[in-house]
Every structure is written in C-alpha cells, then in structure tokens.
Design a protein around this motif. Sequence first.
Motif, short mmCIF file in Angstrom:
data_model
loop_
_atom_site.label_atom_id
_atom_site.label_comp_id
_atom_site.label_asym_id
_atom_site.label_seq_id
_atom_site.Cartn_x
_atom_site.Cartn_y
_atom_site.Cartn_z
N ASN A 275 113.25 -80.50 57.73
CA ASN A 275 111.80 -80.34 57.84
C ASN A 275 111.44 -79.69 59.17
O ASN A 275 111.71 -80.25 60.24
CB ASN A 275 111.13 -81.72 57.73
CG ASN A 275 109.63 -81.61 57.54
OD1 ASN A 275 109.01 -80.60 57.89
ND2 ASN A 275 109.03 -82.66 56.99
N LYS B 263 112.19 -86.09 65.45
CA LYS B 263 113.21 -85.99 64.40
C LYS B 263 114.37 -86.94 64.69
O LYS B 263 114.82 -87.68 63.82
CB LYS B 263 113.71 -84.55 64.30
CG LYS B 263 114.59 -84.29 63.09
CD LYS B 263 114.94 -82.82 62.94
CE LYS B 263 113.83 -82.04 62.28
NZ LYS B 263 114.24 -80.68 61.86
N GLN C 253 115.77 -88.55 51.60
CA GLN C 253 114.70 -88.59 52.62
C GLN C 253 115.25 -88.15 53.97
O GLN C 253 114.57 -87.44 54.72
CB GLN C 253 114.12 -90.00 52.71
CG GLN C 253 113.19 -90.34 51.56
CD GLN C 253 112.31 -91.54 51.85
OE1 GLN C 253 112.30 -92.09 52.94
NE2 GLN C 253 111.56 -91.96 50.85
N ARG C 254 116.47 -88.56 54.25
CA ARG C 254 117.11 -88.18 55.52
C ARG C 254 117.27 -86.66 55.61
O ARG C 254 117.02 -86.05 56.65
CB ARG C 254 118.47 -88.87 55.61
CG ARG C 254 118.91 -89.21 57.02
CD ARG C 254 120.25 -89.89 57.03
NE ARG C 254 120.67 -90.13 58.40
CZ ARG C 254 121.16 -89.20 59.21
NH1 ARG C 254 121.29 -87.97 58.79
NH2 ARG C 254 121.51 -89.50 60.45
N ILE D 282 113.29 -90.65 64.16
CA ILE D 282 113.22 -91.03 62.74
C ILE D 282 114.62 -91.25 62.17
O ILE D 282 114.88 -92.24 61.49
CB ILE D 282 112.47 -89.97 61.90
CG1 ILE D 282 111.03 -89.83 62.37
CG2 ILE D 282 112.49 -90.32 60.42
CD1 ILE D 282 110.30 -88.64 61.78
N GLU E 148 115.49 -84.44 53.93
CA GLU E 148 114.14 -83.85 54.04
C GLU E 148 113.68 -83.82 55.49
O GLU E 148 113.08 -82.85 55.94
CB GLU E 148 113.14 -84.66 53.19
CG GLU E 148 113.21 -84.35 51.70
CD GLU E 148 112.30 -85.24 50.88
OE1 GLU E 148 111.34 -85.80 51.46
OE2 GLU E 148 112.56 -85.40 49.67
N ILE E 149 113.97 -84.90 56.22
CA ILE E 149 113.60 -84.96 57.64
C ILE E 149 114.43 -83.96 58.44
O ILE E 149 113.92 -83.23 59.28
CB ILE E 149 113.81 -86.39 58.19
CG1 ILE E 149 112.80 -87.34 57.54
CG2 ILE E 149 113.68 -86.44 59.70
CD1 ILE E 149 113.22 -88.79 57.56
N ILE F 63 107.72 -81.43 61.19
CA ILE F 63 107.89 -82.88 61.19
C ILE F 63 106.61 -83.61 61.58
O ILE F 63 106.39 -84.76 61.18
CB ILE F 63 109.06 -83.28 62.14
CG1 ILE F 63 109.57 -84.69 61.83
CG2 ILE F 63 108.67 -83.17 63.60
CD1 ILE F 63 110.38 -84.79 60.59
N TYR G 33 104.70 -84.95 58.65
CA TYR G 33 105.34 -86.15 58.08
C TYR G 33 104.98 -87.38 58.91
O TYR G 33 104.65 -88.44 58.38
CB TYR G 33 106.86 -85.95 58.03
CG TYR G 33 107.63 -87.16 57.54
CD1 TYR G 33 107.68 -87.47 56.19
CD2 TYR G 33 108.29 -87.99 58.45
CE1 TYR G 33 108.38 -88.59 55.74
CE2 TYR G 33 108.99 -89.11 58.01
CZ TYR G 33 109.03 -89.39 56.66
OH TYR G 33 109.71 -90.50 56.22
#
Length: 789
Positions: free
Chosen positions: A638, A722, A631-632, A725, A634-635, A641, A644
């Motif tokens: 990404n 980003k 998940q990290r 998160i 993907e962020i 963002i 998301y």
Amino acid sequence: MFIYNKNDREIKRISNIVYIINDLENHFISLNNDLLSYKTIEFRKRIIKGDLLDMLLPEAFSTIREASKRIIGMRHFDVQLIGGIVLHKGIISEMKTGEGKTIVGTLPTYLNALTGLGVHVITINEYLAKRDSNNMRPLYEFLGLSIKNIYAEQRLKEKMNAYKADITYGTNNEYGFDYLRNNMVYSIKEKFQRKLNFALIDEVDSILIDEARTPLIISGPSYEYTKIYYLIKNIAENLRSYKITEYEHQKGDFILDEKHKQVELTEKGYKYIEDILKSKKIIKKNDSLYSVNNIDLIKKIKAALLALYLFKINVDYIIINNEVIIVDENTGRIMPGKRWSDGLHQAIEAKEGVNIKNESNTLAYITLQNYFRLYSKITGMTGTAYTEVYEFNKIYKLDVLVIPTNKPIIRKDMNDLIFLSTKEKFEAIIRDIKNNFYKGRPILVGTTSIKNSEYISYILKKQKISHNILNAKNHSKEANIIAKAGIYSTITIATNMAGRGTNILLGGKHTWSKNLLIKSGGLHVIGTERHESRRIDNQLRGRAGRQGDPGSTRFFISLEDNLMRLFGSNKIKKMMNILGLSYGEAIEHNLVNKAVEKAQKKVEIHNFDIRKQILEYDNISNYQRKIVYNQRDEILFNYNISEYIKYIRNEVIYKIVYEYKKTYNINKLLINIKTILNLNIYKYNIDKGYIFIINKIKDKSNNIYKYNCKKFGKQRIKDFEKNTILQVFDIRWKEHLQMMDYIMNSIHLRCYVHKNPIEEYKREAFRLFKTLIINIKFDVISVLSKYNV
C-alpha cells in the motif's frame, strides 16, 4: 472380449496422444541444435498469442525427448510419455521403481515452465534435490530455461534468484518454511517467493501423506527456567505404570498407550504429582494440578513419561555433539534443526543429560496439506500411491493412475517368514544373508531403526563377513555405499535411507558384472520386519527387479515386533501355539501375509485419522492465516498508507464513543481518549452530543497528523506507520497462535460434557479472531498516537 478397468481406459485414451508425439519424432530428429533449442522461444510466443499448454503438449514433449537424447543420452519410452501426460493433467503417476521417474518429470516440468510462472520440483531431501537438479541442468539449459536450487540457510539474494528461475528444485520443508518467512518480511524488497504456480512432487506419497502429520513451525525463543525439566524427569521416573495383564491388575500412576504414543495420568498419579509440586513450592498449597494455571506442568509431565518409555535412542533420535537430533521414521534420515513440540524435546534432553534448550514460541505455522493447496496445480510421482488413493482424493482432490512398466517385472516376492521370537528371526536372517552371499548375489538388508542395523552389523562382524552399513550416523557416505550395493557378493545393511529415491544398479557400472549377477538371481532384498506402512515395505521391495532385472525379496517377522505386538491378530499367536513349533521354525503361508497386511491397514487407518484431525483444526487456522497474510500484504504494497490509518482511526473513535453510549461513564471515556488516542477532551464538550465528540476527536487527530507530516516529512511518517502496523500484526498474531495452541491442547476435555471438540474449537477460534482484529486496530492507533519519529 476385453474388460478394461478405469485405469486401463484412461491409459488407452492417453496412448492416442503418445502416437501423435511418435509421429512428430522424425521431424524433430531432422532439426539441428540451434533450431531445437529455439523451440522454447517459439512456444513462449505462441502462449502469448493465446495457445494453451494442452495444445503445445505433443510438440513440447517431442522437443524435450529429442533434446534429452542428444544432451544426456536418454530417450523417453512410450510409457514414460504416458507418465508425463498424466503428471501434466494434475494426476498422480504411480510408476514402479527403476522406470525412470526423474526423466519422466522433465516432460511436465518443461511444458509448464514455458509460461514463465515458475515450476517447483519438490523432493524429500536436499541430497535428491541437488542430485536431480545437477543431472538435469544441461538438458534444461540447452533449451534456454533457467534452473536453481533452494536450501536451508541460503542467502536472501540467492533465494530470490532461485525463485525467479523457470525451474526451482528444493525440499517440501524448505518451500513451506519459505512461504511462512515470506509473510513475515517488513519490506517489499525482502519478498522472494512469487505466486505458487505448479508443483511437481517426487515421492508424492511420502510428502503429502507421511510428512503431513507434522506441521511446519517457525519459532522464536521462549525464556524459561530449564531446571524444571530435571525436576519433572525425577518425578516421572518414580511413577508406576498402570498394568492389566492376564495374571495381574496393577493400579499405577499413569496409563501408557503404545499404539497411539500417548500417556494419561490416573487420579492416583495426579495426587502424587500434586503433593510433590506443592512440597517443592512449584504450585501453591491452595492450588490444584487441575487448575488452568498448571496445564503447562501436566504437559511437561506427560512429555517426560513419553520420553522415558516410548522414545528410544538410535530409533527415534540420535545424539550428535551433545545434541538430540530427530531421525525421520519414514526416511531414516536425520532432521537437524527440527524439534519436537510441547516440551517433548526438552524432556528427551533431560533424560539423556545433554544441554536443555528453551521451549520456543510459535511465530508462524502451516500444515503441508494447506501449503500445497495454495498451488494453482500440483501433481506427483511415486512407486507407491494406489493404496492411498482415497486420501489423495479426499484431501487434495488428486486422482492416481498406475503407469505400465516398460519391461515385465520378474522379481520374486516370497512369502513372509514369521517366528515366535526376535532371537529366532535374526538367526534366520543371518542364515539367509550367508546363503545368498556365497552365491555371489548382492544383498540389501532393510531395517526400521539404527539400533537394528547396528545389531546385524555386529553379528556379521563377529562372523568376519564383510559388509557396508548405511544409517543416519554415516549419511555422508551414502552415495559411495549405494554405488557399490549392486556389486557381486556385496552386503549392504541400511535403514529406510536405502528406500525412496535410491538407485541400486545391478553390477554397478560394469555390463559384464551385471550379466553374471542376472544368472545368479540379481539383488536379494531382506526386510528385517514389516513397517507400519505397506508403502514403505513396497519401496524396499522395489530396490530389486528394476527395469526387467531378476531379483527377490523376503520379509522376516517375529511376534515380538512392534507391529505384531501392538496391532497383530491373536489368531496368528494361537495358530503358532497350536502348531507347537520347535525353536527356529517359522510359518510361511499366504494367510500370514494377509494377517500382516491387515495389521498394517489398522495402522494406516489410525494415521489417516490423525492427519484428518490435524487438518480439521488447521483448516480453521488456515482461514485466519489467509486473512492475516492478505491484510499484511495489502499494507506492505500500500503506497497510500495514511488513508488506511485514517480508516482504522475512525473505527477506533466510533468504538470508544459507542462504549460510552452503553455506560455513560464520562471518566472512562476521557481516560480511553487519552490512553488510546493521546488526546485531551474537556468535559464540557461531552454534553454537546456524540456526533460532536466524534468530529472533535477526528479534527484534533487530523491536525496532529498534518503537523507531524510537516515536521518530519510525509515519507518518513509513512515508513514509520507501515513498520508499526506490521510489527503490531506480528506481535498480536504470535499471541493469537499461542492462545489457539492452548485451546487446542485442552479442547478435548469438552468431550466429557458431550460437546464436539471441533465445533467448540471453531467457536473459540472465531471469538479469538474477532478479538485479534479489534486489538490490532486499537494497538496500531495507540502506538501511532504517541509516536516520536
């Protein structure tokens, strides 16, 4: 009629490929240097067109063999080609000491580097990584491959370049720590470790088995009152051990388990400690030491007892510049920067009166088992793997093949000599050293600790016998001492540092000297006691009798040695008492050797159980770690963002409103909307229904987002989102790991109510992980709703 076992059948089958490689040799001899080095480009073009590595193997191995002959003056023997094929197939290759494992490793390394996906050559220490990479660099560079090293405290740019290379050398710990660091970065530009492709592990049993008991942990500082450790040490010094002997039954405050290096407090001990801590106002008068709030104090007390009674200076650690440095029990090398956990390191610092450093908070961790299972393919080589074939197969799905030696082994492995006392044993060792010294033979004396190496050195100095000593205190002289260890009448006393990866050349670099030493019997190896692991003993034996050279080995044991005292059979003790041996007399018999091996097997089974249990717990964490790191990433990667953020904001809104549906508490709903989403919703809107509330909140949030994008700019908002998160992920993950650690340390108590600790840990971990994911989403939206870029 010949009966082949599975190992022989597989070797025979692989030998057919060796015949093909040998048939190609004349063709490759005829190529000039330019054509030979161009083969790498040719192979890479064929891979792009669809050729598999197995199809290229005979030609690729022929290429590296011919290049090796020209560049470093070494031609691969047929048995070395067999070893290389075995490694490429992802099977562990057991090759005896002196059979040229480093040159064997060039075969699968070259072949797998042709894909351009990277090959990681992994060694047990930086000394070997640098030595091997420097020795093989001219060969790989001649064939057009790039080769780099990774090491501790390396600059980011250097590390990035090292991982981009075709072949990267480094230690197992550095690769593992880099994996964790790589998943803690805040920018794509800081990512340096690419997808894990192929790992070739030197001394594979040491790394995948011996080192696997200790997880790799990246820690952050924990600000704690360190004077508590001195108080705990003083309490621990006044506690009495619970003793049960043949003659007495002394009730004490704690029970010491030397076999498993554990300590347990008795009820009497708990009461005594609780009274002292209450008098010092460390715990409240109406509180109990059993209270959940005081588990950390119990942990510190147990650590203090372990430090006082089971961890010894010049055995488990040394002190350098007023700092406690761990000594690796398997390699004999110091481990700067590595610290024991659970307050043990601080307890030892208090015991030794050096500066106490704060305990640390775990930021990230992984076991070596789970790290190496991330590679697409792993393989390895060692001189001692076959005894651990079950564990390799069970944990890593790896098989082991024993490779035949190029020349027959003529080394004499003599039976162990077992004595009643340590004093008698050391006297016999000194006699054996002197006897072989006067014959002109080089002698290697292997000890299990710095303390024992210094004791033998002290006796030899008193008798004015020249010798060299190699241990963790003078590791900087290692290369020079080892270079002289095979010379006429040279005595070398060494810890396990002179085991794995150490090449002792008989006669040094002089052929005339080697011929003289061959006549006198070659290198004589003395083991001053048996190690807990048979493999480490075999590594010590393997220093002698390399490549068909003569040599001899003998181990000296006493009933007072830790292995015999804690794990040995009472039969040997009874036998020696019945025989009525006089002072200095020893038993030498096959039965003794078998009894010692039986004791070692007990320890090995116990250590396997520890590794298995660590892995069972870490498998649960590993599942969660993969989700969090994925998940990290993907962020991090990404580029949209905002979508998301919108998705998790909607999820948070639904959860807030759903909570209201359960309680119908309007005030709580309005407070949640204000504190989490930073929005004001008037009470009269609540009566218009749930869908209306949800849409109203969504509209307000979207309008604020659009306003901020106009005011600050879209890119600035995206960068801020980003980073927010990622920071929330890291903070919450750190807290989660601390909670998991806390549960793991106390989960065994559920055994008392007949519950399976592993199953209970799974249940608790799942519950905590669900909470973690929810908390991350709520925290992200809460922070972003209040931002001021």
